[in-house]
Design a protein around this motif. Structure first.
Motif, PDB file in Angstrom:
ATOM      1  N   SER A  78       0.799  -1.225   0.000  1.00  0.00           N
ATOM      2  CA  SER A  78       0.000   0.000   0.000  1.00  0.00           C
ATOM      3  C   SER A  78       0.835   1.281   0.000  1.00  0.00           C
ATOM      4  O   SER A  78       0.314   2.336  -0.363  1.00  0.00           O
ATOM      5  CB  SER A  78      -0.952   0.012   1.200  1.00  0.00           C
ATOM      6  N   PRO A 125      -5.281   0.498  13.342  1.00  0.00           N
ATOM      7  CA  PRO A 125      -6.604   0.883  12.843  1.00  0.00           C
ATOM      8  C   PRO A 125      -7.689   0.633  13.894  1.00  0.00           C
ATOM      9  O   PRO A 125      -7.563  -0.268  14.720  1.00  0.00           O
ATOM     10  CB  PRO A 125      -6.821  -0.022  11.633  1.00  0.00           C
ATOM     11  N   VAL A 183      -0.430  -0.149  10.983  1.00  0.00           N
ATOM     12  CA  VAL A 183      -0.502   0.265   9.588  1.00  0.00           C
ATOM     13  C   VAL A 183       0.339   1.529   9.446  1.00  0.00           C
ATOM     14  O   VAL A 183       0.305   2.399  10.315  1.00  0.00           O
ATOM     15  CB  VAL A 183      -1.964   0.553   9.175  1.00  0.00           C
ATOM     16  N   HIS A 208       0.545   4.567   6.908  1.00  0.00           N
ATOM     17  CA  HIS A 208      -0.062   5.250   5.764  1.00  0.00           C
ATOM     18  C   HIS A 208       0.170   6.749   5.882  1.00  0.00           C
ATOM     19  O   HIS A 208       0.494   7.260   6.944  1.00  0.00           O
ATOM     20  CB  HIS A 208      -1.569   4.963   5.693  1.00  0.00           C
ATOM     21  N   ARG A 259      -7.604  11.444   8.503  1.00  0.00           N
ATOM     22  CA  ARG A 259      -7.840  10.486   7.421  1.00  0.00           C
ATOM     23  C   ARG A 259      -6.483  10.107   6.830  1.00  0.00           C
ATOM     24  O   ARG A 259      -5.594  10.939   6.694  1.00  0.00           O
ATOM     25  CB  ARG A 259      -8.719  11.094   6.325  1.00  0.00           C
ATOM     26  N   THR A 260      -6.355   8.838   6.468  1.00  0.00           N
ATOM     27  CA  THR A 260      -5.098   8.331   5.917  1.00  0.00           C
ATOM     28  C   THR A 260      -5.360   7.582   4.620  1.00  0.00           C
ATOM     29  O   THR A 260      -6.498   7.221   4.306  1.00  0.00           O
ATOM     30  CB  THR A 260      -4.415   7.381   6.922  1.00  0.00           C
ATOM     31  N   ARG A 261      -4.268   7.358   3.883  1.00  0.00           N
ATOM     32  CA  ARG A 261      -4.356   6.597   2.633  1.00  0.00           C
ATOM     33  C   ARG A 261      -2.967   6.071   2.306  1.00  0.00           C
ATOM     34  O   ARG A 261      -1.963   6.761   2.492  1.00  0.00           O
ATOM     35  CB  ARG A 261      -4.843   7.505   1.503  1.00  0.00           C
ATOM     36  N   ASN A 288      -2.744   3.263  -2.967  1.00  0.00           N
ATOM     37  CA  ASN A 288      -4.196   3.074  -2.988  1.00  0.00           C
ATOM     38  C   ASN A 288      -4.884   4.225  -3.720  1.00  0.00           C
ATOM     39  O   ASN A 288      -4.472   5.379  -3.610  1.00  0.00           O
ATOM     40  CB  ASN A 288      -4.745   2.970  -1.556  1.00  0.00           C
ATOM     41  N   ASP A 310      -8.414   5.494   3.245  1.00  0.00           N
ATOM     42  CA  ASP A 310      -8.762   4.353   4.090  1.00  0.00           C
ATOM     43  C   ASP A 310     -10.217   4.465   4.539  1.00  0.00           C
ATOM     44  O   ASP A 310     -10.753   5.578   4.659  1.00  0.00           O
ATOM     45  CB  ASP A 310      -7.829   4.307   5.299  1.00  0.00           C
ATOM     46  N   TRP A 360     -11.545   4.163   7.347  1.00  0.00           N
ATOM     47  CA  TRP A 360     -11.731   4.653   8.704  1.00  0.00           C
ATOM     48  C   TRP A 360     -11.391   6.132   8.823  1.00  0.00           C
ATOM     49  O   TRP A 360     -10.668   6.693   8.013  1.00  0.00           O
ATOM     50  CB  TRP A 360     -10.871   3.865   9.685  1.00  0.00           C
TER      51      TRP A 360
END
Length: 189
Positions: A43, A74, A86, A88, A103-105, A109, A113, A115
């Protein structure tokens, strides 16, 4: 022979430096000043490849900003049963009064994410270093525990100790060996 001794001396100092660094890393990990984890998914490609070892340091939630790569656990129901963290990138930080939502990514991706992290209830670690070579080494040492990397590097300390014990160098000057008593040779026959 002299060049070989110089090489042995240089290797001894190199082994001592590696052992000292490994000891320092062990102390930092034990005190939770640094977290080590191996990346198991793609990711975060291409920046952080699968199998890389990442080091992260604790960061105050208010210091987390957009663009930071952070490690966290998470929230339920997205967390693994074993609590795998995780790593990210932060893509949004929103403040609503005392509430903080993050917020994460993953870089690879297409979407964020699923969540939204509660900034007050989540512990964040900022990723400061990553190495694929170190990740491969920890995988070879113990696939289940990357913390053993530091212990693996303690091997040079043993080598240095053994070399110092069985060295063919004379003792230090402050401890000169006592002269041995010798038998007198028979005089004139």
């Amino acid at each position: 022979m002299r060049a070989l001794r110089r090489l042995a001396g240089l290797l001894t100092y190199a082994a001592m430096a590696v052992a000292l660094a490994a000891g320092l890393v062990s102390v930092l990990v034990a005190r939770d000043a640094v977290r080590l984890a191996r990346v198991t998914t793609g990711s975060m490609r291409p920046g952080i490849p699968v199998g890389a070892l990442v080091a992260s340091v604790p960061v105050d939630t208010d210091a987390v900003g957009v663009g930071d790569v952070v490690m966290f656990r998470p929230p339920a129901p997205f967390a693994d049963a074993d609590g795998t963290p995780v790593a990210h990138r932060v893509v949004a930080v929103e403040r609503h009064g005392d509430a903080l939502q993050i917020r994460t990514r993953g870089d690879a991706n297409a979407t964020a994410d699923p969540w939204v992290l509660d900034g007050r209830g989540t512990t964040f670690y900022r990723v400061t270093w990553d190495s694929l070579a170190a990740g491969r080494l920890t995988s070879a040492v113990d696939p289940g525990n990357p913390r053993t990397l530091a212990n693996f590097f303690l091997l040079p300390a043993w080598i240095v100790s053994l070399r110092l014990i069985w060295s063919d160098r004379p003792p230090p000057r402050h401890r000169r060996p006592r002269p041995r008593a010798t038998k007198a040779a028979p005089q004139g026959v």
